[in-house]
Motif scaffolding. Structure first.
Motif, PDB file in Angstrom:
ATOM      1  N   GLU A 170       0.847  -1.192   0.000  1.00 42.77           N
ATOM      2  CA  GLU A 170       0.000   0.000   0.000  1.00 42.77           C
ATOM      3  C   GLU A 170       0.882   1.241   0.000  1.00 42.77           C
ATOM      4  O   GLU A 170       2.105   1.154   0.133  1.00 42.77           O
ATOM      5  CB  GLU A 170      -0.918   0.003   1.222  1.00 42.77           C
ATOM      6  CG  GLU A 170      -0.182  -0.046   2.553  1.00 42.77           C
ATOM      7  CD  GLU A 170      -1.138  -0.140   3.728  1.00 42.77           C
ATOM      8  OE1 GLU A 170      -2.194   0.517   3.676  1.00 42.77           O
ATOM      9  OE2 GLU A 170      -0.831  -0.864   4.690  1.00 42.77           O
ATOM     10  N   ASN A 171       0.244   2.374  -0.144  1.00 42.73           N
ATOM     11  CA  ASN A 171       0.956   3.647  -0.226  1.00 42.73           C
ATOM     12  C   ASN A 171       1.351   4.095   1.180  1.00 42.73           C
ATOM     13  O   ASN A 171       0.736   4.986   1.764  1.00 42.73           O
ATOM     14  CB  ASN A 171       0.048   4.684  -0.897  1.00 42.73           C
ATOM     15  CG  ASN A 171       0.795   5.921  -1.358  1.00 42.73           C
ATOM     16  OD1 ASN A 171       1.991   6.054  -1.134  1.00 42.73           O
ATOM     17  ND2 ASN A 171       0.081   6.837  -1.993  1.00 42.73           N
ATOM     18  N   ILE A 203      -3.279   3.720  -6.857  1.00 41.99           N
ATOM     19  CA  ILE A 203      -3.221   5.184  -6.887  1.00 41.99           C
ATOM     20  C   ILE A 203      -4.531   5.697  -7.478  1.00 41.99           C
ATOM     21  O   ILE A 203      -4.962   5.249  -8.546  1.00 41.99           O
ATOM     22  CB  ILE A 203      -2.021   5.655  -7.729  1.00 41.99           C
ATOM     23  CG1 ILE A 203      -0.693   5.268  -7.048  1.00 41.99           C
ATOM     24  CG2 ILE A 203      -2.089   7.150  -7.994  1.00 41.99           C
ATOM     25  CD1 ILE A 203      -0.422   5.984  -5.756  1.00 41.99           C
ATOM     26  N   GLU A 204      -5.160   6.633  -6.801  1.00 37.57           N
ATOM     27  CA  GLU A 204      -6.443   7.161  -7.246  1.00 37.57           C
ATOM     28  C   GLU A 204      -6.370   8.628  -7.662  1.00 37.57           C
ATOM     29  O   GLU A 204      -7.095   9.054  -8.553  1.00 37.57           O
ATOM     30  CB  GLU A 204      -7.488   7.014  -6.126  1.00 37.57           C
ATOM     31  CG  GLU A 204      -8.054   5.626  -5.966  1.00 37.57           C
ATOM     32  CD  GLU A 204      -9.196   5.339  -6.937  1.00 37.57           C
ATOM     33  OE1 GLU A 204      -9.501   6.203  -7.780  1.00 37.57           O
ATOM     34  OE2 GLU A 204      -9.765   4.246  -6.861  1.00 37.57           O
ATOM     35  N   THR A 205      -5.501   9.381  -7.010  1.00 38.19           N
ATOM     36  CA  THR A 205      -5.502  10.826  -7.206  1.00 38.19           C
ATOM     37  C   THR A 205      -4.081  11.357  -7.375  1.00 38.19           C
ATOM     38  O   THR A 205      -3.089  10.666  -7.087  1.00 38.19           O
ATOM     39  CB  THR A 205      -6.132  11.537  -5.995  1.00 38.19           C
ATOM     40  OG1 THR A 205      -5.294  11.311  -4.846  1.00 38.19           O
ATOM     41  CG2 THR A 205      -7.535  11.014  -5.716  1.00 38.19           C
ATOM     42  N   GLU A 246      -2.912  13.566  -5.472  1.00 39.41           N
ATOM     43  CA  GLU A 246      -2.411  13.638  -4.091  1.00 39.41           C
ATOM     44  C   GLU A 246      -1.809  12.306  -3.657  1.00 39.41           C
ATOM     45  O   GLU A 246      -0.784  12.278  -2.973  1.00 39.41           O
ATOM     46  CB  GLU A 246      -3.548  14.052  -3.153  1.00 39.41           C
ATOM     47  CG  GLU A 246      -4.019  15.495  -3.317  1.00 39.41           C
ATOM     48  CD  GLU A 246      -4.873  15.725  -4.552  1.00 39.41           C
ATOM     49  OE1 GLU A 246      -4.991  16.892  -4.972  1.00 39.41           O
ATOM     50  OE2 GLU A 246      -5.415  14.728  -5.110  1.00 39.41           O
ATOM     51  N   ASP A 247      -2.440  11.201  -4.057  1.00 44.20           N
ATOM     52  CA  ASP A 247      -1.876   9.874  -3.762  1.00 44.20           C
ATOM     53  C   ASP A 247      -0.487   9.738  -4.387  1.00 44.20           C
ATOM     54  O   ASP A 247       0.462   9.262  -3.751  1.00 44.20           O
ATOM     55  CB  ASP A 247      -2.769   8.765  -4.327  1.00 44.20           C
ATOM     56  CG  ASP A 247      -4.066   8.584  -3.574  1.00 44.20           C
ATOM     57  OD1 ASP A 247      -4.186   9.082  -2.445  1.00 44.20           O
ATOM     58  OD2 ASP A 247      -4.969   7.915  -4.125  1.00 44.20           O
TER      59      ASP A 247
END
Length: 249
Positions: A72-73, A94-96, A98-99
């Motif tokens: 995970e991040n 990753i979604e954004t 910012e991520d």
């Protein structure tokens, strides 16, 4: 030597062995077979930090640059893998923007990021001062496998420190179509877009292929790195084929 960047500059596709069994002896065999690099999967693979360390030690002996996919991040997982000797870190889901920014911040040392100092194995492969060379050698590789990442593709690729992206056709096919279908039209269109944007913005491109049939067109298209199946998949198919051949009368 930076095999990833040198090959990308020469427009030569690297073949990536994707490990889920995470066994050091398998890495030696993979190196002997002539693969170019490996991915040690700690999201959907076996073993924890001890397995990771053993695999990175074997990779160094086999002269195989290593990507580690963290679970995970998380900056602790990212730093641990880098300190142990991974050159590249792959981050799933990753979604954004910012991520992606948070991920890059974990991969890079100040002033670009916030990676903590302690490269106990990483420094062994670097001549001179590791701190001054690390940010240019390490690779932050967010995965493009969600609708959010695809929608923010250009912004993610434009982040300083995003050196590579991994196109994940399986998860992305589910996100885009609601079914597991890597040959879906929507996935093909997304592949074309990602590869084009990577070239425009000088970001290395990696793609996971479930099998050789999916991999061959990707090599022809010029993806920088192509992973073809996994070690567990290879073993499963070879075991079935060997038994089937032995049983044939």
């Amino acid at each position: 030597m930076d095999r990833f960047r040198e090959a990308a500059k020469a427009r030569r596709t690297l073949f990536n062995a994707w490990l889920t069994l995470n066994n050091p002896f398998l890495i030696e065999l993979i190196g002997e077979a002539g693969w170019d690099c490996i991915t040690i999967d700690q999201q959907h693979g076996l073993g924890g930090n001890e397995a990771l360390l053993a695999c990175l030690t074997a990779a160094r002996a086999a002269k195989l640059p290593a990507i580690v996919r963290v679970a995970e991040n998380d900056p602790g997982l990212v730093g641990r893998a880098l300190d142990a000797g991974a050159q590249a870190i792959m981050c799933p889901l990753i979604e954004t923007v910012e991520d992606a920014e948070a991920f890059v911040t974990a991969v890079k040392y100040p002033p670009r990021g916030l990676r903590s100092w302690g490269p106990y194995r990483a420094r062994l492969d670097q001549a001179g001062d590791y701190f001054t060379t690390a940010n240019g050698f390490t690779i932050a590789c967010p995965q493009i496998e969600t609708r959010g990442a695809l929608d923010s593709l250009e912004e993610i690729l434009s982040i300083d420190g995003v050196d590579m992206v991994c196109f994940g056709p399986n998860d992305l096919s589910v996100a885009l179509t609601g079914r597991l279908d890597i040959w879906a039209k929507e996935v093909k269109e997304a592949m074309t877009l990602v590869l084009r944007k990577c070239r425009e913005l000088s970001v290395m491109s990696l793609i996971f292929a479930n099998d050789v049939d999916f991999a061959r067109p990707r090599v022809e298209e010029g993806w920088d790195i192509v992973a073809v199946g996994t070690d567990a998949g290879w073993f499963s198919k070879a075991a079935a084929a060997t038994l089937g051949a032995a049983r044939t009368k």
